[in-house]
Design an enzyme around this catalytic site. Structure first.
Site, PDB file in Angstrom:
ATOM      1  CE1 TYR B 131      -3.918  -2.144   0.111  1.00 27.48           C
ATOM      2  CE2 TYR B 131      -2.942  -3.167   2.052  1.00 27.48           C
ATOM      3  CZ  TYR B 131      -3.911  -3.159   1.055  1.00 27.48           C
ATOM      4  OH  TYR B 131      -4.855  -4.143   1.007  1.00 27.48           O
ATOM      5  CG  ASP B 193      -1.866 -12.922   5.132  1.00 25.87           C
ATOM      6  OD1 ASP B 193      -2.274 -14.056   4.868  1.00 25.87           O
ATOM      7  OD2 ASP B 193      -2.627 -11.934   5.147  1.00 25.87           O
ATOM      8  CG  HIS B 443       2.657  -7.162  -3.076  1.00 25.52           C
ATOM      9  ND1 HIS B 443       1.646  -6.560  -2.369  1.00 25.52           N
ATOM     10  CD2 HIS B 443       3.588  -7.483  -2.162  1.00 25.52           C
ATOM     11  CE1 HIS B 443       1.965  -6.526  -1.085  1.00 25.52           C
ATOM     12  NE2 HIS B 443       3.138  -7.061  -0.929  1.00 25.52           N
ATOM     13  CE1 TYR B 524      -8.443  -4.393   2.625  1.00 29.43           C
ATOM     14  CE2 TYR B 524      -8.562  -3.538   4.842  1.00 29.43           C
ATOM     15  CZ  TYR B 524      -7.917  -4.297   3.897  1.00 29.43           C
ATOM     16  OH  TYR B 524      -6.762  -4.954   4.206  1.00 29.43           O
ATOM     17  NE  ARG B 525      -4.158  -1.323   4.791  1.00 30.17           N
ATOM     18  CZ  ARG B 525      -3.527  -2.263   5.498  1.00 30.17           C
ATOM     19  NH1 ARG B 525      -4.090  -3.431   5.691  1.00 30.17           N
ATOM     20  NH2 ARG B 525      -2.356  -2.019   6.022  1.00 30.17           N
TER      21      ARG B 525
END
Lengths: 584, 584
Positions: B131, B193, B443, B524-525
């Site tokens: 993010y 995770d 990613h 959501y993010r």
């Protein structure tokens, strides 16, 4: 518009920029209408005419502060004043009650109140009777009765196990709706002790129930809120439009995105919390998660004989609750709470003094209960219930004299039979009976948050019982055990027609709040009369939290019209000092 | 103070009243330091000297936007720019990283940033690598590294089952702390995770884990927050002082009331939510509830052979999850996510194109998994686990070819062995390996919230897989099932050293966001680069929610210095348009 014929001037009009409590002076209170502070009778008349133009004549009721009210023959007094008034019954009173017919009326009313600088106090049903009912904090505010016309179950979603509600839906309504639609075998509502209150009202005041879904605020999901400026937001995923929504409909009627009631947080700041226990918006729709039928249910009662068992009981409860072996929100009730549901004080004794330990023991014996009585329930299929019950029974058996009952063991125990319903989400109003412990019974709550520990529980019990007795009242209370803490609810019953009883009750609560703060115990909720006092105890770092609250309040509601003074948050336009609650 | 020797002018100083993105112009980017927008090199030098006086010379590092960075030899690049950059690696970059030594330094830094109108981007550890990591939204912002020095476990309370943490505590740290103190047999941490991230950072960004405590935000309790003006609040019960606190200590060191980590809501407006995913405050302490050892644990894997099983799997999951038979947050993973943990794409195929169904089936066969693989766990003593497992097994057996495994059945399955740890709160970093699916793997996530339904799951899968393949990528994804919804996490792996791969990834995510909104699905993010785009999809009723967010932002942070642009909330002092993320 319903109004008395005798509207006359309500005292001098003060500058609207800074409102003082002229409306609650003895002089103002002699007037037939408690006008909003700083609003003249003429302005008020114009305002109510404009309100009638918005909501319809029939939805504007001017409240006369007359003998009628005092004689309790007034049209639905619970909607304009404090039914269980600890002050005089015309202190916390509205100037008018206005019942919007829908969301646009609420929006227009907010715009009107801004235009006229008239404070407005929204309520859903007005049944939080121990905390002030529908009465406003600022005398003379407009009461905004949301529940009367906005009373629909907008959606019940079985797959998602949620309901979308309007403010007028009570716990009783919601449950009956499920029953009528043959959904009760799938979905349960979590209900508080009394089912007559609004689901929205209870939830945004952060009330609790007793199933695993007992934390109502935690279980709400998605709200539609009218802001103080009249604008309309949807929180969480509700801010994401449904692409199939009809753009020709007004926003409040547009279909929301399908995850509005499934996921609370949405994207960006999660704003819902600032609309709970607050004066920042009016919640006009709210989602609430329902509990899936757990596939099995067994309520139980465990009685403990001795006053001093309290310490050990709480020490046993804590690890069981943290470990979710106690699956629901259990309550540990003092015997007098149950006794008061079964009969009034006179039915047990001629004494008018606080009951002694010997007298309390006699009552416990008479009704077949212990000093402390734990109501809980097991949820799930038999193997799961059996496993849980094995642990529960073994754990509490360490306390000498503990007795274990299922509802069928005590068919005449009204409380157990009622809790058996409550703990499976079937609402009732049976427990309201404890208010009749005294003649003309009214009640107030003292509700500190506590660690789940023997030491803390005993210390709170001693402190509150000693003070109750010092002020001439019986201790009636219950410990409601949440995820990590207890709401200790002290239920103070007083005679609302006896000025001395009211004075003592008033002084007692004020004293307990100070006592609590000295021990590091704060209240989670309170009656109108104690909002300022309790807010002042949450004063870490020079009242940093209140300064934040005020900053947000003044930004969203620059005229300070929405519920000024609610939970101690005074807008910059109000002189808080002049609204201080009088001691009689 | 560590700094390159060549600070030179960073472009014209624009009026501080309204900040434009001069700092990110190609001209500005040619400079060795990405200066904060509107701040000249001279002012910046004075600012950093003042910052050094606050935090100490050694805690101010000037970031050189030089070759070093591009060659990834730079001192801890993850702390100043976006490690997995989808734009050029010097786009989202700080001008300096400052590491406060404690709460007073944070407070003083906020005051300094206000004085100089310098934007500041706080981060805890900077490990939300999909993010944007520690990189700021506004190029040239000051990075405020909270985790480096503020890294203590302040309290572990066994009775109350909670921890009180500073920002630098990672999930790994917290778990190790429990182990070291022999508390792991009593208390479990819920972990995501990857265990290397900050507990506070993950929680306030509303990240999730996989035990029954998977909703981290729901399980937080009590925060200490530095507001944009440098003032310090404690939320919830933290606003109630501990009567035993030493008044001679500074506020942040004073003992809090004992219920701070036991009860979230306190009294009055519940403010915590506005400090999540927001730019309204810096969380410097936070409580988090730990899970009591459930007294038994069994993880499991259920594999489903066919792509088209997805519909039925989700239909089976929904009632089990709502009914809490699936006690934890289960994940339904596409086989390529597990495959990518076991090896990179080259280890399976020579193809550089998106894998075909035939190729995916071959991989599934090779690693002994299904197309879809459900990881879950049972918690509690054996009778409870057995009861739950009976229902789970029976329910999923309705899907032809479903196979059921416990970890001991697949000792070589790295993912199952890792999930076996994760689902009991033992953190790891093993799963980071899937980023190496491609060379120079980086990613991004596309994370829409979805109904738990076969129709929705299949529609999202089809849409996202089709788009992934259209842009030349493999679909790698997982459905993470919360209380009532799924977080569908699409894990997009691209080659960060290949401009074409980055361009395609960038365009793909932007396309998916629009596709999602057209279907009523919101994220959501997100990564820094997509905050504005996603915020714009939450536009119900003429962006009413954003208007509210901006009003609160401007009230609490009038100069707009704290994390401007975070999740699309731009302060009035910033020209959002000029900070639009470029498409290359």
């Amino acid at each position: 518009m319903k109004q008395p014929e005798d509207i006359v001037g309500g005292g001098p009009t003060s500058p609207l920029a800074f409102r003082q409590a002229v409306g609650s002076s003895p002089q103002a209170r002699a007037n037939p209408i408690r006008l909003p502070p700083g609003i003249s009778a003429e302005v008020f008349q114009t305002f109510t005419q404009r309100a009638a133009a918005i909501c319809g004549d029939e939805n504007v009721v001017i409240i006369s502060n007359s003998d009628e009210l005092n004689h309790e023959s007034y049209l639905d007094p619970s909607k304009c004043h404090d039914m269980y008034h600890v002050l005089e019954d015309d202190y916390f009173i509205s100037s008018a009650v206005i019942t919007p017919r829908g969301v646009p009326d609420v929006q227009d009313m907010m715009r009107l109140c801004n235009e006229f600088s008239v404070p407005v106090w929204p309520f859903s049903i007005g049944r939080n009777v121990g905390y002030g009912g529908a009465a406003p904090r600022v005398p003379g505010s407009i009461g905004l009765d949301l529940g009367k016309h906005m009373n629909k179950v907008l959606d019940i979603n079985v797959d998602g196990a949620f309901a979308l509600l309007e403010p007028g839906i009570t716990f009783l309504d919601l449950h009956e709706h499920l029953v009528k639609n043959n959904l009760r075998d799938k979905l349960w509502v979590d209900v508080p002790d009394l089912g007559g209150g609004s689901v929205i009202g209870n939830t945004i005041e952060r009330g609790v129930g007793y199933t695993p879904y007992g934390d109502h605020w935690m279980m709400h999901c998605g709200m539609e809120v009218v802001l103080p400026d009249g604008s309309l937001i949807r929180t969480g995923m509700g801010a994401l439009p449904n692409p199939k929504a009809d753009p020709s409909r007004p926003p409040h009627e547009q279909d929301a995105c399908e995850t509005w009631q499934l996921f609370n947080y949405g994207f960006g700041p999660y704003n819902d919390g600032i609309f709970s226990q607050s004066s920042l918006g009016i919640v006009v729709k709210m989602g609430i998660w329902l509990m899936a039928n757990p596939g099995g249910y067994q309520s139980y009662l465990i009685t403990f004989p001795k006053d001093e068992d309290l310490h050990q009981i709480l020490e046993v409860i804590r690890p069981l609750r943290v470990g979710m072996v106690l699956q629901n929100v259990p309550t540990l009730r003092h015997v007098l709470l149950d006794a008061a549901v079964h009969g009034n004080k006179k039915s047990y004794t001629d004494s008018t003094k606080p009951l002694t330990d010997v007298e309390i023991d006699e009552i416990a014996k008479k009704i077949g209960l212990g000093r402390w009585n734990l109501h809980g329930a097991l949820y799930g299929p038999a193997p799961i219930r059996d496993a849980m019950w094995g642990v529960v029974k073994q754990s509490f058996s360490s306390i000498p004299g503990a007795k274990f009952y299922f509802p069928e063991d005590m068919p005449d125990n009204l409380v157990l039979q009622t809790r058996h319903l409550t703990l499976q989400g079937i609402p009732s109003t049976t427990e309201l009976k404890w208010v009749d412990w005294l003649d003309n019974g009214a009640h107030l709550f003292f509700s500190p948050i506590s660690k789940v520990s023997g030491d803390d529980g005993v210390a709170q019990y001693k402190m509150t019982r000693t003070r109750c007795e010092e002020f001439g009242f019986d201790f009636i209370g219950t410990f409601v055990v949440g995820m990590r803490e207890m709401h200790h609810i002290v239920c103070l019953v007083f005679d609302r027609k006896d000025p001395d009883s009211r004075r003592r009750a008033h002084k007692l609560i004020a004293t307990l709040i100070d006592d609590g703060a000295k021990n590091g115990w704060g209240e989670y909720r309170t009656h109108l009369a104690y909002m300022d006092q309790i807010a002042a105890t949450y004063n870490f770092n020079d009242n940093a939290q209140m300064k934040l609250n005020e900053k947000i309040k003044n930004a969203l509601d620059p005229k300070g019209i929405l519920a000024p003074g609610k939970n101690g948050v005074w807008p910059k336009t109000f002189d808080a000092e002049s609204f201080k609650v009088p001691f009689q």
